[in-house]
Design a protein around this motif. Structure first.
Motif, short mmCIF file in Angstrom:
data_model
loop_
_atom_site.label_atom_id
_atom_site.label_comp_id
_atom_site.label_asym_id
_atom_site.label_seq_id
_atom_site.Cartn_x
_atom_site.Cartn_y
_atom_site.Cartn_z
N LYS A 38 -9.69 -4.07 -6.83
CA LYS A 38 -10.54 -3.26 -5.94
C LYS A 38 -9.97 -3.31 -4.52
O LYS A 38 -9.58 -4.38 -4.03
N LYS A 39 -9.98 -2.14 -3.87
CA LYS A 39 -9.39 -2.04 -2.53
C LYS A 39 -10.25 -2.78 -1.50
O LYS A 39 -9.72 -3.43 -0.59
N THR A 40 -11.56 -2.69 -1.64
CA THR A 40 -12.47 -3.23 -0.62
C THR A 40 -12.98 -4.62 -1.00
O THR A 40 -13.45 -4.80 -2.13
N ASP A 93 -12.69 2.67 -4.90
CA ASP A 93 -11.22 2.72 -4.86
C ASP A 93 -10.59 1.46 -5.45
O ASP A 93 -11.07 0.34 -5.21
N TYR A 94 -9.48 1.67 -6.22
CA TYR A 94 -8.76 0.52 -6.80
C TYR A 94 -7.28 0.84 -6.96
O TYR A 94 -6.87 1.99 -6.93
N TRP A 95 -6.49 -0.26 -7.10
CA TRP A 95 -5.09 -0.14 -7.55
C TRP A 95 -5.07 -0.60 -8.99
O TRP A 95 -5.92 -1.41 -9.41
N SER A 107 -2.66 4.06 -7.45
CA SER A 107 -3.94 3.99 -6.74
C SER A 107 -4.85 5.11 -7.21
O SER A 107 -4.40 6.18 -7.62
N VAL A 119 -2.39 -7.80 -0.25
CA VAL A 119 -2.23 -6.37 0.07
C VAL A 119 -1.44 -6.29 1.37
O VAL A 119 -1.90 -6.75 2.41
N TRP A 133 0.82 -1.21 0.00
CA TRP A 133 0.00 0.00 0.00
C TRP A 133 0.87 1.27 0.00
O TRP A 133 0.67 2.18 -0.79
#
Ligand SMILES: CCCSc1c(F)c(F)c(S(=O)(=O)NC)c(F)c1F
Ligand SMILES: [Zn+2]
Length: 261
Positions: free
Chosen positions: A212-214, A190-192, A258, A109, A35
């Motif tokens: 996707k972050k979540t 939110d994404y990387w 990100s 992650v 991150w």
């Protein structure tokens, strides 16, 4: 219990028994997303997703995952925006998972591993005339990765889980119509994103990854249903379909961007 950072390197399936390598690969997947090393890119747009549920065709067991195939003969189920220069058509989605909840995802992650990971595979109809061609093209594919974590029952996923007994064996197929994969997306935008590869043969370096972050939440019974699938065909000695993930690959000279601060 196995330490959570421990990953099966010699998973049961031949695909992963030998460390799959592409000679001279410089952008292989999956990777561990650190991150703090990811770089916020203010030019990244929100990802726009328009899936038409009637393009859903069938579910089948391809011998290393179960896969939901879509009609990609027109621009009906597409994604655009984000890091993308044009639109991409949805071809299929599938999952990777572990034998137990301690591991199963392909990406990590900050070395955190999830019990499973969803991949929605899209191809570029502007630079390729077919999915098969796009697999070999630089940035011919976009794969959206969504982590699955153990939690609440996922009502949308259950419709798919209910079809799994019908595709228990390799090459089994069952009709599966009107399904909207949007129900498998977390609401958080939110994404990387990074440049990578397929994680199964031919391991081509043709994928723009959007992770996707979540995570989405699924319950224990739903994960157990994944683990009741088989790598093997009817009549063969049964091998449970578990640990169908590829080991982590070196980041090499890549930066993960990100979409969020
Ligand atoms: C010859 C490819 C058949 S389609 C496919 C697939 F089946 C698959 F499993 C993955 S993955 O690498 O495992 N996950 C992103 C892909 F990228 C794909 F494009
Ligand atoms: Zn995959």
């Amino acid at each position: 219990a196995a330490c959570s950072s421990y990953r099966l390197r010699d998973a049961l399936h031949p695909l992963w028994q030998s460390e799959l390598t592409v000679s001279g690969g410089t952008r292989q997947s999956p990777i561990n997303i650190q991150w703090r090393d990811s770089v916020y890119d203010p030019h990244l747009k929100p990802l726009k997703i328009h899936y038409d549920p009637t393009t859903c065709l069938y579910v089948w067991n391809n011998g290393y995952s179960f896969q939901v195939e879509f009609d990609d003969s027109a621009d009906k189920s597409v994604i655009m925006g984000g890091p993308l220069e044009n639109h991409y058509r949805l071809k299929q989605f599938h999952f990777h998972w572990g034998a137990i909840n301690e591991w199963g995802s392909e990406h990590m992650v900050d070395s955190k591993v999830y019990p499973a990971e969803l991949h929605l595979v899209h191809w570029n109809p502007v630079t390729s005339t077919s999915f098969e061609e796009a697999i070999m093209e630089n940035n011919g594919l976009v794969v959206i990765g969504v982590f699955l974590k153990l939690g609440a029952h996922h009502a949308g996923l259950q419709k798919l889980v209910d079809a799994l007994p019908a595709v228990r064996h390799k090459d089994a197929i069952v009709e599966f119509d009107v399904f909207d994969p949007c129900c498998l997306m977390p609401s958080c935008p939110d994404y990387w994103t990074y440049d990578g590869s397929l994680t199964t043969p031919p391991l081509t370096e043709s994928v723009t990854w959007i992770i996707k972050k979540t995570p989405i939440e699924v319950d224990q019974n739903q994960l157990e249903e994944f683990r009741m699938l088989l790598f093997t065909s009817a009549g063969e000695e049964e091998k449970r379909m578990v640990d169908n993930f590829r080991p982590l690959q070196p980041l090499m000279n890549r930066t993960v961007r990100s979409s969020f601060r």
